[in-house]
Scaffold this motif. Structure first.
Motif, PDB file in Angstrom:
ATOM      1  N   ILE A 150       0.827  -1.207   0.000  1.00  0.00           N
ATOM      2  CA  ILE A 150       0.000   0.000   0.000  1.00  0.00           C
ATOM      3  C   ILE A 150       0.862   1.258   0.000  1.00  0.00           C
ATOM      4  CG2 ILE A 150      -1.760   1.301   1.257  1.00  0.00           C
ATOM      5  CD1 ILE A 150      -2.729  -1.338   0.004  1.00  0.00           C
ATOM      6  N   ASP A 151       1.860   1.300   0.871  1.00  0.00           N
ATOM      7  CA  ASP A 151       2.616   2.537   1.052  1.00  0.00           C
ATOM      8  C   ASP A 151       3.496   2.871  -0.142  1.00  0.00           C
ATOM      9  OD1 ASP A 151       2.712   4.298   3.573  1.00  0.00           O
ATOM     10  OD2 ASP A 151       4.763   4.375   2.819  1.00  0.00           O
ATOM     11  N   LEU A 152       3.968   1.855  -0.848  1.00  0.00           N
ATOM     12  CA  LEU A 152       4.801   2.092  -2.027  1.00  0.00           C
ATOM     13  C   LEU A 152       3.982   2.144  -3.311  1.00  0.00           C
ATOM     14  CD1 LEU A 152       7.861  -0.198  -1.151  1.00  0.00           C
ATOM     15  CD2 LEU A 152       7.512   2.218  -0.636  1.00  0.00           C
ATOM     16  N   TRP A 153       2.674   2.160  -3.158  1.00  0.00           N
ATOM     17  CA  TRP A 153       1.733   2.285  -4.275  1.00  0.00           C
ATOM     18  C   TRP A 153       1.872   1.140  -5.281  1.00  0.00           C
ATOM     19  CZ3 TRP A 153      -1.159   6.483  -7.065  1.00  0.00           C
ATOM     20  CH2 TRP A 153      -1.925   7.217  -6.156  1.00  0.00           C
ATOM     21  N   ARG A 154       2.144  -0.064  -4.773  1.00  0.00           N
ATOM     22  CA  ARG A 154       2.226  -1.225  -5.651  1.00  0.00           C
ATOM     23  C   ARG A 154       0.868  -1.925  -5.765  1.00  0.00           C
ATOM     24  NH1 ARG A 154       7.514  -3.683  -2.590  1.00  0.00           N
ATOM     25  NH2 ARG A 154       9.106  -2.296  -3.481  1.00  0.00           N
ATOM     26  N   PHE A 155       0.132  -1.992  -4.652  1.00  0.00           N
ATOM     27  CA  PHE A 155      -1.173  -2.663  -4.588  1.00  0.00           C
ATOM     28  C   PHE A 155      -1.086  -4.081  -5.164  1.00  0.00           C
ATOM     29  CE2 PHE A 155      -1.998   1.940  -5.009  1.00  0.00           C
ATOM     30  CZ  PHE A 155      -2.656   2.167  -3.805  1.00  0.00           C
ATOM     31  N   ASP A 156      -0.009  -4.781  -4.802  1.00  0.00           N
ATOM     32  CA  ASP A 156       0.265  -6.091  -5.397  1.00  0.00           C
ATOM     33  C   ASP A 156       0.197  -7.252  -4.410  1.00  0.00           C
ATOM     34  OD1 ASP A 156       2.489  -5.420  -3.907  1.00  0.00           O
ATOM     35  OD2 ASP A 156       3.952  -5.736  -5.508  1.00  0.00           O
ATOM     36  N   TYR A 157      -0.359  -7.016  -3.226  1.00  0.00           N
ATOM     37  CA  TYR A 157      -0.441  -8.069  -2.210  1.00  0.00           C
ATOM     38  C   TYR A 157      -1.776  -7.917  -1.506  1.00  0.00           C
ATOM     39  CZ  TYR A 157       1.127 -11.106   1.635  1.00  0.00           C
ATOM     40  OH  TYR A 157       1.255 -12.136   2.554  1.00  0.00           O
ATOM     41  N   TRP A 158      -2.691  -8.846  -1.750  1.00  0.00           N
ATOM     42  CA  TRP A 158      -4.080  -8.640  -1.334  1.00  0.00           C
ATOM     43  C   TRP A 158      -4.279  -8.393   0.165  1.00  0.00           C
ATOM     44  CZ3 TRP A 158      -6.662 -11.673   2.115  1.00  0.00           C
ATOM     45  CH2 TRP A 158      -6.168 -12.959   2.368  1.00  0.00           C
ATOM     46  N   PRO A 159      -3.514  -9.006   1.088  1.00  0.00           N
ATOM     47  CA  PRO A 159      -3.735  -8.675   2.503  1.00  0.00           C
ATOM     48  C   PRO A 159      -3.529  -7.185   2.798  1.00  0.00           C
ATOM     49  CG  PRO A 159      -2.468 -10.706   2.327  1.00  0.00           C
ATOM     50  CD  PRO A 159      -2.527 -10.104   0.946  1.00  0.00           C
ATOM     51  N   GLY A 160      -2.710  -6.515   1.977  1.00  0.00           N
ATOM     52  CA  GLY A 160      -2.506  -5.087   2.182  1.00  0.00           C
ATOM     53  C   GLY A 160      -3.785  -4.295   2.013  1.00  0.00           C
ATOM     54  N   ASN A 161      -4.592  -4.668   1.015  1.00  0.00           N
ATOM     55  CA  ASN A 161      -5.857  -3.963   0.798  1.00  0.00           C
ATOM     56  C   ASN A 161      -6.834  -4.193   1.943  1.00  0.00           C
ATOM     57  OD1 ASN A 161      -5.363  -2.785  -1.851  1.00  0.00           O
ATOM     58  ND2 ASN A 161      -5.281  -4.892  -2.566  1.00  0.00           N
ATOM     59  N   PHE A 162      -6.785  -5.373   2.563  1.00  0.00           N
ATOM     60  CA  PHE A 162      -7.631  -5.643   3.727  1.00  0.00           C
ATOM     61  C   PHE A 162      -7.135  -4.865   4.939  1.00  0.00           C
ATOM     62  CE2 PHE A 162      -9.418  -8.894   1.198  1.00  0.00           C
ATOM     63  CZ  PHE A 162     -10.566  -9.361   1.827  1.00  0.00           C
ATOM     64  N   LEU A 163      -5.851  -4.977   5.243  1.00  0.00           N
ATOM     65  CA  LEU A 163      -5.317  -4.350   6.450  1.00  0.00           C
ATOM     66  C   LEU A 163      -5.325  -2.830   6.364  1.00  0.00           C
ATOM     67  CD1 LEU A 163      -2.392  -6.787   7.296  1.00  0.00           C
ATOM     68  CD2 LEU A 163      -4.601  -6.583   8.445  1.00  0.00           C
ATOM     69  N   ALA A 164      -5.139  -2.269   5.156  1.00  0.00           N
ATOM     70  CA  ALA A 164      -5.197  -0.809   5.009  1.00  0.00           C
ATOM     71  C   ALA A 164      -6.595  -0.300   5.318  1.00  0.00           C
ATOM     72  CB  ALA A 164      -4.781  -0.412   3.599  1.00  0.00           C
ATOM     73  N   ARG A 165      -7.594  -1.019   4.856  1.00  0.00           N
ATOM     74  CA  ARG A 165      -8.972  -0.603   5.131  1.00  0.00           C
ATOM     75  C   ARG A 165      -9.317  -0.809   6.605  1.00  0.00           C
ATOM     76  NH1 ARG A 165      -9.217  -2.357  -0.370  1.00  0.00           N
ATOM     77  NH2 ARG A 165     -10.354  -0.833  -1.634  1.00  0.00           N
TER      78      ARG A 165
END
Length: 325
Positions: A150-165
């Protein structure tokens, strides 16, 4: 406050163990990893980069301080250095973990105070913390990959989208502290609480997206297309809103305005240079800066009349963009 005095680095016992971190997923994850390392902390602070000096002013002498995911801002660095000198000269210790772009002179100035500064642009702040504190394990690895995604604007690892929200579901100290404690015990799997919160967050996200599209202001600065939006205090989706606005309006730069600062996002333009010119900093694609219009405009914003605040910020940013044209 977070309990009583606790274990410290190198068997040294100081009066306080303090963690100061950023407010997004990477910052909260960094704090969680530091907590894994130190055992507990007596104080936990969440801050934006331009607020760091004010937060450090609250830190008592002789404290052991961990700073994470907060870059140096040109406009506030002298005030930050003053506080670092105070803490360290009193017998305290400061460890600072970051991944933003630092000028070499800034690094020299901060290290001259005796601060243990670790800057690594190849990863996110969570990665810097994990690497330098020697933290390993499935839970740690998932958290680092998620935060970096999320922080490096890759959006390439699905748990990141869950944990960011999950991390951004609510604002306020209590929720952020809850998230940090939750991530501290994270084993690598998303539990029911995280999934339920994310479902609610996505519903709210759709509402925010609709509002952002209807209220966004688009302007052309030479060949640069800028889309700007005044984010409400209840909205904690800066990167997602910015990414959506960039796509929806085919813009080069997205500006997310808050009462005392702006966040800048772009896929093609080096927004760090804009932020730096405004006294801030960050990454080429994601940066931020303190930006306060005159008092009467801020007062109108607090009364719900935000267009003057938004337009003032757009004008200031446009001036900087023109200077790079």
């Amino acid at each position: 406050m977070m309990g009583t005095a606790c274990r410290n680095v190198g068997n040294e016992q100081r009066s306080e163990v303090v963690i100061v971190t950023h407010t997004d997923l990477d910052g909260l994850t960094s704090a969680a990893l530091i907590l894994k390392y130190v055992g507990c902390a007596t104080r936990l602070y969440f801050a934006q980069p331009h607020q760091l000096y004010a937060v450090l002013n609250k830190v008592p002498n002789k404290a052991c301080v961990y700073i994470a995911d907060l870059g140096a801002n040109a406009s506030t660095l002298p005030k930050v250095v003053k506080q670092l000198n105070r803490i360290i000269s009193s017998g305290g210790r400061v460890m600072w973990f970051d991944h933003h772009i630092w000028d070499e002179e800034w690094i020299k100035i901060v290290r001259s105070t005796g601060t243990d500064l670790y800057v690594d642009r190849s990863t996110c702040a969570s990665g810097v913390v994990a690497n330098h504190l020697g933290l390993r394990g499935e839970g740690v690895d998932v958290l680092v990959r998620a935060a970096c995604s999320i922080d490096l604007w890759r959006f390439d690892y699905w748990p990141g989208n869950f944990l960011a929200r999950y991390a951004g579901f609510r604002g306020g100290y209590d929720w952020k502290k809850h998230v940090v404690m939750k991530l501290r015990e994270f084993s690598g799997a998303l539990d029911d609480e995280v999934r339920e919160v994310v479902e609610r967050a996505v519903s709210n996200e759709l509402r925010v997206f609709s509002k952002a599209i209807s209220e966004a202001v688009v302007t052309e600065v030479g060949n640069v297309k800028v889309v700007a939006y005044f984010k409400g205090s209840e909205e904690h989706l800066t990167s997602y809103v910015a990414n959506m606005l960039l796509s929806r309006f085919q813009a080069d730069i997205a500006v997310i305005v808050r009462y005392g600062s702006v966040s800048l996002r772009s896929r093609t333009f080096n927004v760090r240079e804009i932020a730096k010119a405004l006294g801030g900093g960050g990454h080429p694609q994601a940066a931020g800066a303190p930006l306060k219009p005159p008092f009467y405009i801020r007062l109108l914003s607090l009364l719900g009349i935000k267009r003057f605040h938004l337009n003032w910020c757009i004008k200031r940013i446009s001036e900087v963009i023109k200077s790079y044209s």
